[in-house]
Design a protein around this motif. Structure first.
Motif, mmCIF file in Angstrom:
data_model
loop_
_atom_site.group_PDB
_atom_site.id
_atom_site.type_symbol
_atom_site.label_atom_id
_atom_site.label_comp_id
_atom_site.label_asym_id
_atom_site.label_seq_id
_atom_site.Cartn_x
_atom_site.Cartn_y
_atom_site.Cartn_z
ATOM 1 N N VAL A 36 6.151 -11.876 5.233
ATOM 2 C CA VAL A 36 5.903 -11.263 6.541
ATOM 3 C C VAL A 36 6.562 -9.891 6.622
ATOM 4 N N ARG A 37 7.769 -9.757 6.108
ATOM 5 C CA ARG A 37 8.448 -8.452 6.109
ATOM 6 C C ARG A 37 7.651 -7.436 5.296
ATOM 7 N N ASP A 38 7.144 -7.838 4.143
ATOM 8 C CA ASP A 38 6.335 -6.927 3.321
ATOM 9 C C ASP A 38 5.063 -6.517 4.049
ATOM 10 N N LEU A 39 4.390 -7.482 4.673
ATOM 11 C CA LEU A 39 3.161 -7.165 5.409
ATOM 12 C C LEU A 39 3.449 -6.227 6.579
ATOM 13 N N ALA A 40 4.543 -6.449 7.284
ATOM 14 C CA ALA A 40 4.899 -5.596 8.419
ATOM 15 C C ALA A 40 5.246 -4.182 7.946
ATOM 16 N N ARG A 41 5.947 -4.095 6.843
ATOM 17 C CA ARG A 41 6.354 -2.790 6.314
ATOM 18 C C ARG A 41 5.150 -1.981 5.837
ATOM 19 N N LEU A 46 -2.838 -6.790 2.114
ATOM 20 C CA LEU A 46 -2.266 -6.856 0.770
ATOM 21 C C LEU A 46 -2.796 -8.084 0.050
ATOM 22 N N SER A 47 -3.082 -7.925 -1.230
ATOM 23 C CA SER A 47 -3.540 -9.066 -2.024
ATOM 24 C C SER A 47 -2.355 -9.978 -2.325
ATOM 25 N N CYS A 48 -2.651 -11.212 -2.620
ATOM 26 C CA CYS A 48 -1.592 -12.167 -2.956
ATOM 27 C C CYS A 48 -0.801 -11.687 -4.170
#
Length: 117
Positions: A36-41, A46-48
């Motif tokens: 979730v942090r990566d997606l928010a940043r 983003l691909s898996c």
């Protein structure tokens, strides 16, 4: 006549079906919180394979499923690639400030633990 569901269609809860306790459960795991942090940043789909997680592929699949079924992320196929995006607008509408508070706290914790934020 029987209808079959394509394995390429992923089920997601509608906005009004997203429950706080399921969102909190999904965010309570360190690996899922990292996703979730990566997606928010990144603020994009983003691909898996983008995520370098310290778990097996099957465990990674489980974590993405928990996030999707709780309503935290949306997954869709683009060709053979499964893309993931944060359902920020749904979460912000249902639970104002929750996602930002969790992300802020997770960032502060990561900073204390010496992770790159």
């Amino acid at each position: 006549m029987t209808t079959t569901t394509s394995p390429r269609v992923l089920e997601h809860p509608a906005r009004d079906q997203i429950r706080l306790e399921e969102v909190l459960h999904a965010l309570s795991d360190a690996v899922r919180l990292r996703i979730v942090r990566d997606l928010a940043r990144e603020e994009t789909e983003l691909s898996c394979s983008y995520f370098d997680l310290p778990v097996t592929k099957s465990t990674t699949t489980h974590h993405f499923r928990v996030l999707r079924e709780s309503g935290v992320i949306q997954q869709m196929y683009q060709g053979t690639t499964k893309l993931n995006c944060l359902r920020r607008s749904d979460l912000d509408a249902l639970f104002p400030g929750l996602l930002d508070s969790v992300l802020s706290a997770a960032g502060a914790q990561a900073g204390r633990e010496g992770e790159t934020v």
